[in-house]
Scaffold this active site. Sequence first.
Site, PDB file in Angstrom:
ATOM      1  NE  ARG A 236      14.253 -13.216  17.885  1.00  0.00           N
ATOM      2  CZ  ARG A 236      14.849 -13.514  18.907  1.00  0.00           C
ATOM      3  NH1 ARG A 236      15.102 -14.931  19.369  1.00  0.00           N
ATOM      4  NH2 ARG A 236      14.926 -12.445  19.993  1.00  0.00           N
ATOM      5  CD  GLU A 265       9.374 -18.163  18.353  1.00  0.00           C
ATOM      6  OE1 GLU A 265      10.403 -18.636  17.421  1.00  0.00           O
ATOM      7  OE2 GLU A 265       9.612 -17.485  19.230  1.00  0.00           O
ATOM      8  CG  HIS A 283      11.648 -18.681  21.503  1.00  0.00           C
ATOM      9  ND1 HIS A 283      11.595 -17.774  20.522  1.00  0.00           N
ATOM     10  CD2 HIS A 283      13.077 -18.598  22.020  1.00  0.00           C
ATOM     11  CE1 HIS A 283      12.564 -16.880  20.724  1.00  0.00           C
ATOM     12  NE2 HIS A 283      13.472 -17.353  21.684  1.00  0.00           N
TER      13      HIS A 283
HETATM   14  C1  8YV Z   1      13.906 -15.053  25.245  1.00  0.00           C
HETATM   15  C2  8YV Z   1      15.296 -14.749  23.234  1.00  0.00           C
HETATM   16  O1  8YV Z   1      12.718 -16.122  24.707  1.00  0.00           O
HETATM   17  O2  8YV Z   1      16.990 -13.258  24.314  1.00  0.00           O
HETATM   18  C3  8YV Z   1      16.453 -13.634  23.454  1.00  0.00           C
HETATM   19  O3  8YV Z   1      16.503 -12.962  22.339  1.00  0.00           O
HETATM   20  O4  8YV Z   1      14.916 -14.915  22.365  1.00  0.00           O
HETATM   21  C4  8YV Z   1      15.020 -15.363  24.543  1.00  0.00           C
HETATM   22  O5  8YV Z   1      16.119 -15.726  25.503  1.00  0.00           O
HETATM   23  C5  8YV Z   1      13.051 -14.038  24.837  1.00  0.00           C
HETATM   24  O6  8YV Z   1      13.783 -13.033  24.892  1.00  0.00           O
HETATM   25  C6  8YV Z   1      11.739 -13.622  26.234  1.00  0.00           C
HETATM   26  O7  8YV Z   1      11.389 -12.592  25.891  1.00  0.00           O
END
Ligand code: 8YV
Length: 317
Positions: A236, A265, A283
């Site tokens: 993150r 972001e 991302h």
């Molecule tokens: C996805 C993520 O972009 O799993 C996560 O925590 O950051 C990513 O896999 C996101 O969750 C999509 O909602």
Amino acid sequence: MTYPAILISAPYFSEDEKARIEAVRPAVLAGTPEARAAMPEEARLAIRAIANKGHKPIDGATMDLFPNLAVITQFGVGYDAIDVAAATARGITVTNTPDVLNEDVADLALALMLAWSREIVKGDAWVREGTWAAGRELPLNRKMSGAHVGIAGMGRIGRAIADRCAAFGMPVHYTSRTAKDTPEGWTYHGEDVVSLAQAVEWMVVAVVGGDKTKGYLSREAIDALGPRGVVINIARGTCIDEEALIGALEAGRIAGAALDVFYNEPHVDARLIALPNVLLQPHQASSTVETRRDMSIAQCANLKAYFDGEPFPTPVN
Ligand code: 8YV
């Protein structure tokens, strides 16, 4: 009139995903706080589950719009956008989709490392733009295999990254709350990210998001990496002191960074965009057709468990 029992917070990626949710219960899309607040009271009362996606906050006030809300199922392993304490206080279960994305996220981490060190993006432009054909060789780049790598956060994703790095002959160092059962020779640095940074050239951030890991890769740790240091972030944006990172990159105190996630972001700091020693991604670490399908299946398994009165496969509270 019967109103849908599931609220989805962002558009579907595919028709399959839509069909999978609708097969559990009819769903309604309300992607913004305004759209949710504008729902008629009967429609809000009918909502018992939120199928959440993305990183926009789900706070207590949002939960209070839906008095019969019982579960928030996150599409993703990270649930830092959801106020879990507020959910718990209201008796709402939060679930996520762990494990199914480990391999893809680790693949992207290695792709970033290889792309950064071997100048893959620049090399592609070198060919396309005719620089090579005009007789100029791509300047020599940097070897990755065999270099010391630090994994900040040896969870499931960290481990998948470390295994790949080990296959590249890279001595593995890591931080974690507890020492892990690892192959011989991996070095545990406790929770001391500065000590980790002093020992490595590559620093891969793989800690979970949330308040506890805000600025985990601190200014001191970034500076401890030194002039050959490269920072990779697939966790993150909040897990790094982004101001300190930008300062170190601009001043050349570290060599570079390859980042899939950012503080604000999808709006990436213009100073990062301006830096030639930074590789940027939108991302997308879990964004393969296969893994997004598996995440959707995992999310729906939690939704179905709720409506069937079964135990949740992957609750987080
Ligand atoms: C996805 C993520 O972009 O799993 C996560 O925590 O950051 C990513 O896999 C996101 O969750 C999509 O909602």
